[in-house]
Write a protein that holds these residues in place. Structure first.
Motif, PDB file in Angstrom:
ATOM      1  N   TYR A 119      -3.802   2.939  -2.586  1.00 40.50           N
ATOM      2  CA  TYR A 119      -3.312   4.221  -2.094  1.00 40.50           C
ATOM      3  C   TYR A 119      -4.177   4.686  -0.952  1.00 40.50           C
TER       4      TYR A 119
ATOM      5  N   LEU B 124      -0.016   8.465   0.651  1.00 39.16           N
ATOM      6  CA  LEU B 124       0.254   9.771   0.055  1.00 39.16           C
ATOM      7  C   LEU B 124      -0.232  10.849   1.011  1.00 39.16           C
TER       8      LEU B 124
ATOM      9  N   ARG C 258       0.873  -1.177   0.000  1.00 41.30           N
ATOM     10  CA  ARG C 258       0.000   0.000   0.000  1.00 41.30           C
ATOM     11  C   ARG C 258       0.908   1.224   0.000  1.00 41.30           C
ATOM     12  N   PHE C 259       0.515   2.239  -0.757  1.00 38.81           N
ATOM     13  CA  PHE C 259       1.242   3.498  -0.780  1.00 38.81           C
ATOM     14  C   PHE C 259       0.449   4.517   0.037  1.00 38.81           C
TER      15      PHE C 259
END
Length: 158
Positions: free
Chosen positions: A152, A108, A105-106
């Motif tokens: 994300y 941001l 998972r990113f």
């Protein structure tokens, strides 16, 4: 004899004296540890045009660079703020059914209002995995998944 009127402006010396002392930096351990300033993932996608459209038109990234082999586009670098993501076309050498985005998972961070961002994404046809919500650690966050399964979590932070 005329007396000289004192100025109310502080002298340069007095101004320097009023400045708070600089915090002293700790001496770094030797050898120094690695200090990265940014991370830019490179994602192999199934359909480059579809992924570009999702990152650009749904999330709001912009195209910074396009890579070609001859006349054929083989990848893009898309950016949003200080974040860049490289998108490359899968050649399916490891199979067409290869799953992507599993186990990662990113996150941001943005200073923008995440409720507004989530609303814009939905207005452009994007689908949220979950609506913005307050997290136990103090951030407000929502999650989206790209066409290849890369997730994300977009949160309001500094």
């Amino acid at each position: 004899m005329a007396t000289k009127k004192k100025s109310k402006r502080p002298t340069a010396r007095a101004a320097r004296a009023k400045k708070p002392a600089r915090a002293t930096r700790k001496t770094r351990k030797k050898p120094e540890t690695f200090r990265a300033r940014a991370a830019s993932p490179s994602l192999t996608v199934n359909d480059l045009a579809r992924s570009l459209a999702w990152y650009r038109d749904i999330l709001g990234f912009t195209v910074k660079d396009t890579w070609k082999e001859g006349e054929r586009v083989i990848g893009y670098e898309v950016v949003a703020g200080k974040t860049s993501i490289m998108l490359g076309q899968d050649d399916f050498a490891q199979g067409r059914d290869r799953r992507k985005g599993v186990g990662m998972r990113f996150y941001l961070a943005t200073v923008q209002n995440v409720d507004d961002l989530a609303g814009r994404i939905k207005a452009k046809g994007g689908v949220l995995d979950h609506e913005p919500k307050d997290m136990p650690w103090g951030s407000r966050l929502f999650t989206v998944t790209d066409p290849d399964g890369f997730r994300y979590s977009i949160f309001q932070g500094s």
